[in-house]
Motif scaffolding. Structure first.
Motif, PDB file in Angstrom:
ATOM      1  N   THR A  23       1.311   3.743   3.639  1.00 10.30           N
ATOM      2  CA  THR A  23       1.915   3.139   4.593  1.00 10.30           C
ATOM      3  C   THR A  23       3.541   3.377   4.280  1.00 10.30           C
ATOM      4  O   THR A  23       3.856   3.164   3.250  1.00 10.30           O
ATOM      5  CB  THR A  23       1.465   1.799   5.125  1.00 10.30           C
ATOM      6  N   PHE A  56       0.817  -1.136   0.007  1.00 12.02           N
ATOM      7  CA  PHE A  56       0.024  -0.120  -0.091  1.00 12.02           C
ATOM      8  C   PHE A  56       0.989   1.224   0.078  1.00 12.02           C
ATOM      9  O   PHE A  56       1.722   1.369   0.907  1.00 12.02           O
ATOM     10  CB  PHE A  56      -0.929  -0.130   1.114  1.00 12.02           C
ATOM     11  N   SER A  79      -1.057  -3.147   7.013  1.00 10.96           N
ATOM     12  CA  SER A  79      -1.783  -1.919   6.746  1.00 10.96           C
ATOM     13  C   SER A  79      -1.609  -1.034   8.176  1.00 10.96           C
ATOM     14  O   SER A  79      -1.464  -1.876   8.947  1.00 10.96           O
ATOM     15  CB  SER A  79      -2.935  -1.995   5.884  1.00 10.96           C
ATOM     16  N   ARG A  80      -2.115   0.035   7.974  1.00 16.24           N
ATOM     17  CA  ARG A  80      -2.317   0.696   9.393  1.00 16.24           C
ATOM     18  C   ARG A  80      -3.433  -0.057  10.340  1.00 16.24           C
ATOM     19  O   ARG A  80      -3.180   0.159  11.617  1.00 16.24           O
ATOM     20  CB  ARG A  80      -2.687   2.256   9.137  1.00 16.24           C
TER      21      ARG A  80
END
Length: 153
Positions: A95, A92, A120-121
């Motif tokens: 990030t 992604f 991911s976050r």
């Protein structure tokens, strides 16, 4: 007369050296014999040879057993993970850093699995896919997973 005394001196010197050589050879032979008969009470040649042959026979049996065990180990090793490939990547763009990865674990025949982690976050997800002959079974591989399989050596 002078010639005879010189010859006599050389002869005595030669005999003295010869006695030294024979003494060294005798001592070496005795040491060797004593080493062969170290743990034997009855020190005859038949007993010594019999014990040596028994030890040789025992060693041959142990070597045969070890060879059988080695064959078993070699067969078992074929199905263990021998090749490992690892790739880090960033799936992604929002990030930072290459927190995601693919890990390929393969045996001698290129069978095994690929473990993928997508970071991911919000969460980190793990996915596993079985591999047969460097190909996924029932799933399509991502480019990172393919690269991890190719890196597995």
């Amino acid at each position: 007369m002078i010639l005879n005394s010189v010859i006599l001196q050389y002869l005595v010197l030669f005999l003295f050296l010869w006695v030294i050589v024979l003494t060294v050879l005798l001592v070496r032979s005795l040491l060797h014999y004593n080493r062969l008969t170290k743990k034997i009470t009855k020190k005859d040649l038949k007993t010594v040879l019999s014990q040596l042959l028994d030890k040789v026979e025992l060693n041959e049996k142990e070597i045969a057993i070890l060879n059988q065990e080695l064959i078993k180990v070699k067969v078992n090793l074929k199905s263990t993970f021998q090749k490992i490939g690892f790739v880090r990547f960033n799936p992604f763009s929002q990030t930072g850093g290459d927190q995601s990865f693919c890990l390929a674990l393969l045996d001698e025949n290129d069978n095994g699995l690929v473990l993928s982690s997508l970071h991911s976050r919000e969460a980190t997800r793990l996915y596993a896919k079985t591999i047969k002959n460097k190909q996924a079974e029932n799933y399509e591989l991502s480019k990172e997973e393919l690269k991890a399989i190719q890196n597995a050596k």
